[in-house]
Design an enzyme around this catalytic site. Structure first.
Site, PDB file in Angstrom:
ATOM      1  N   GLU A 195      -1.024   2.479 -12.939  1.00 51.14           N
ATOM      2  CA  GLU A 195      -1.744   1.728 -11.897  1.00 51.14           C
ATOM      3  C   GLU A 195      -2.075   2.577 -10.672  1.00 51.14           C
ATOM      4  O   GLU A 195      -1.797   2.184  -9.542  1.00 51.14           O
ATOM      5  CB  GLU A 195      -0.928   0.487 -11.502  1.00 51.14           C
ATOM      6  N   ASN A 237      -1.869   4.218 -17.729  1.00 54.20           N
ATOM      7  CA  ASN A 237      -1.683   2.807 -18.052  1.00 54.20           C
ATOM      8  C   ASN A 237      -2.113   1.978 -16.844  1.00 54.20           C
ATOM      9  O   ASN A 237      -1.758   2.305 -15.706  1.00 54.20           O
ATOM     10  CB  ASN A 237      -0.179   2.603 -18.331  1.00 54.20           C
ATOM     11  N   HIS A 273      -3.141  -7.907 -19.342  1.00 56.74           N
ATOM     12  CA  HIS A 273      -2.575  -9.185 -18.886  1.00 56.74           C
ATOM     13  C   HIS A 273      -3.765 -10.123 -18.689  1.00 56.74           C
ATOM     14  O   HIS A 273      -4.442 -10.080 -17.671  1.00 56.74           O
ATOM     15  CB  HIS A 273      -1.801  -8.998 -17.581  1.00 56.74           C
ATOM     16  N   GLU A 302       0.496  -4.161 -22.771  1.00 62.00           N
ATOM     17  CA  GLU A 302       1.238  -5.254 -22.120  1.00 62.00           C
ATOM     18  C   GLU A 302       0.547  -6.596 -22.317  1.00 62.00           C
ATOM     19  O   GLU A 302       0.530  -7.442 -21.411  1.00 62.00           O
ATOM     20  CB  GLU A 302       1.390  -4.968 -20.610  1.00 62.00           C
ATOM     21  N   ASP A 304      -0.528 -10.216 -22.636  1.00 62.29           N
ATOM     22  CA  ASP A 304      -0.140 -11.626 -22.664  1.00 62.29           C
ATOM     23  C   ASP A 304      -1.345 -12.430 -22.204  1.00 62.29           C
ATOM     24  O   ASP A 304      -2.288 -11.882 -21.634  1.00 62.29           O
ATOM     25  CB  ASP A 304       1.145 -11.946 -21.881  1.00 62.29           C
TER      26      ASP A 304
HETATM   27  O1  9MR Z   1       7.622  -7.725 -16.430  1.00 61.75           O
HETATM   28  C1  9MR Z   1       8.004  -6.995 -15.286  1.00 61.75           C
HETATM   29  C2  9MR Z   1       8.824  -7.890 -14.367  1.00 61.75           C
HETATM   30  O2  9MR Z   1      10.073  -8.150 -14.953  1.00 61.75           O
HETATM   31  C3  9MR Z   1       8.994  -7.247 -13.003  1.00 61.75           C
HETATM   32  O3  9MR Z   1       9.629  -8.163 -12.138  1.00 61.75           O
HETATM   33  C4  9MR Z   1       7.640  -6.823 -12.472  1.00 61.75           C
HETATM   34  C5  9MR Z   1       7.742  -6.164 -11.108  1.00 61.75           C
HETATM   35  O4  9MR Z   1       6.538  -5.658 -10.707  1.00 61.75           O
HETATM   36  O5  9MR Z   1       7.027  -5.925 -13.374  1.00 61.75           O
HETATM   37  C6  9MR Z   1       6.730  -6.528 -14.596  1.00 61.75           C
HETATM   38  O6  9MR Z   1       6.072  -5.602 -15.446  1.00 61.75           O
HETATM   39  C7  9MR Z   1       4.834  -5.075 -14.983  1.00 61.75           C
HETATM   40  C8  9MR Z   1       4.680  -3.702 -15.591  1.00 61.75           C
HETATM   41  O7  9MR Z   1       5.789  -2.898 -15.289  1.00 61.75           O
HETATM   42  C9  9MR Z   1       3.412  -3.019 -15.121  1.00 61.75           C
HETATM   43  N1  9MR Z   1       2.269  -3.858 -15.366  1.00 61.75           N
HETATM   44  C10 9MR Z   1       2.355  -5.237 -14.884  1.00 61.75           C
HETATM   45  C11 9MR Z   1       3.616  -5.886 -15.435  1.00 61.75           C
HETATM   46  C12 9MR Z   1       3.676  -7.356 -15.049  1.00 61.75           C
HETATM   47  O8  9MR Z   1       3.783  -7.476 -13.657  1.00 61.75           O
END
Ligand code: 9MR
Length: 392
Positions: A195, A237, A273, A302, A304
């Site tokens: 990101e 990513n 997402h 990722e 969903d």
């Molecule tokens: O799923 C992850 C969640 O448990 C955390 O609280 C969150 C914090 O930012 O991050 C989520 O995973 C993220 C991933 O690392 C990067 N892309 C977006 C995902 C969803 O927020």
């Protein structure tokens, strides 16, 4: 000639006994509710047998074509830490069993992020990440490492520290060398940079590395990761890059530059997402293809598909069908690109999804209900995998 081995860690790790080492993880977790403790072995075996009866050889990984990796995020850390349940990966036996049976690729949802794996400057906590890598080996699964250079989930000592540029650079170098080196040969793909661009395709100001050291640090991160594990495929990513747009264009331009400079960049991954509020990104396959044409691997990392839930919280049949359609099309897009061999969903049960925690009126984003019932979206993935099995 064999390369000299990178020392596993320059720091002293606390000594642990063999018995302790066998405990899954989360030794540091708060008190574990009794109800969440693992079931006794005998009971567990019975459940497993019963489950195999239902779903034996009827899972996503069984349906996948040879050489194709169907993955999930491994729940733990992050938002889970604030939920009224114990660490899912450590304590939910059914969850662990299903994860082993359904998937042949695992991604650390939070456990390899800086705040978890490097919580203080002189200490690495490898327990949760080690447990995932060990479990993956036991279950013949590959692992995606996530992530090394990001603006979020960094420890306070780093974000609030007062470091010179030289020190900061050395901190990143040491982190990448240590973490990537520890799992060398056991991680299939690393999300090296996560990101880094905003919606307009500009570098994100929040990213400490880029802000303090300049964008050139991104190339260094890839070089250091490659030195530490020459076999791992190194990825960019991001979310919001499913389509051809300003953000994905920024990656396209940057990757071309890096490749021209000989930087070891191997892959590009739209996280995906998605939400039924927005249409499906119909140009996903074309977008993956343009990166593949640069000589890159591609992946969905990722996926969903969240939705606005009606009162009562149960999605309607029409919503489920729409969600299934999004899952199917995302998988078809990946399968349609020769270099897209890795397709990961961000959790497989609503029980542990991040979605309702971050988007309060939305949910039902994964392919199984909280009780592990398979939704139409699950079957959409399974049918799509089966339809290409033997043909890909
Ligand atoms: O799923 C992850 C969640 O448990 C955390 O609280 C969150 C914090 O930012 O991050 C989520 O995973 C993220 C991933 O690392 C990067 N892309 C977006 C995902 C969803 O927020």
């Amino acid at each position: 000639m064999r390369r000299a081995r990178t020392p596993r860690t320059p720091f002293r790790l606390p000594r642990i006994t063999t018995a302790l080492a066998a405990v899954p993880l989360a030794l540091t977790a708060a008190v574990v509710p009794a109800a969440a403790a693992p079931a006794p072995a005998a009971e567990r075996a019975t459940t497993e047998r019963a489950e195999r009866g239902h779903h034996g050889r009827d899972t996503l990984r069984d349906a996948a074509p040879k050489g194709f990796f169907i993955g999930t995020a491994v729940a733990g850390g992050g938002h889970h830490a604030e939920q009224p349940y114990a660490d899912p990966f450590a304590y939910d036996v059914e969850y662990r069993d299903r994860m082993a049976r359904e998937f042949n690729s695992l991604s650390a949802e939070n456990q390899m992020k800086w705040e978890y794996i490097h919580p203080t400057r002189d200490y690495y906590n490898f327990y949760p990440a080690d447990a995932i890598v060990r479990y993956a080996q036991e279950n013949r699964q590959v692992v995606r490492g996530h992530t090394l250079l990001w603006h979020s989930q960094n420890p306070a000592w780093l974000e609030e520290g007062d470091f010179s540029d030289e020190e900061l650079r050395e901190i990143l170098h040491e982190h990448i060398t240590t973490v990537v080196g520890r799992y060398a040969g056991r991680i299939q793909q690393w999300d090296v940079a996560n990101e880094i661009f905003d919606e307009d395709g500009e570098y994100r100001e929040e990213n400490i590395w880029i802000r303090e050291l300049g964008p050139g640090i991104v190339a260094d991160a890839f070089r250091w990761a490659h030195e530490a594990d020459p076999r791992a495929k190194l990825f960019f990513n991001d979310y919001g890059v499913e389509s051809v747009n300003a953000k994905s264009d920024a990656y396209y331009a940057l990757i071309q530059e890096l490749k021209a400079d000989g930087v070891p960049v191997h892959g590009f991954a739209p996280q995906s997402h998605l939400s039924t509020r927005y249409g499906f990104p119909g140009d996903l396959q074309a977008n993956l293809q343009r990166f593949a044409d640069l000589g890159l691997e591609t992946a969905i990392t990722e996926l969903d598909v969240r939705m606005d839930l009606p009162e009562g919280g149960e999605p309607t049949a029409a919503q489920q069908a729409q969600q299934a359609d999004y899952y199917r099309r995302a998988l078809q897009a990946c399968l349609g690109v020769e270099t897209c061999n890795s397709f990961t969903i961000w959790g497989f049960t609503d029980k542990y999804s991040w979605v309702p925690v971050f988007f309060p009126s939305e949910g039902s984003a994964t392919v199984m209900t909280e009780d592990y019932e398979r939704k139409p979206a699950y079957h959409a993935l399974q049918d799509t995998l089966r339809s290409v099995r033997g043909k890909r």
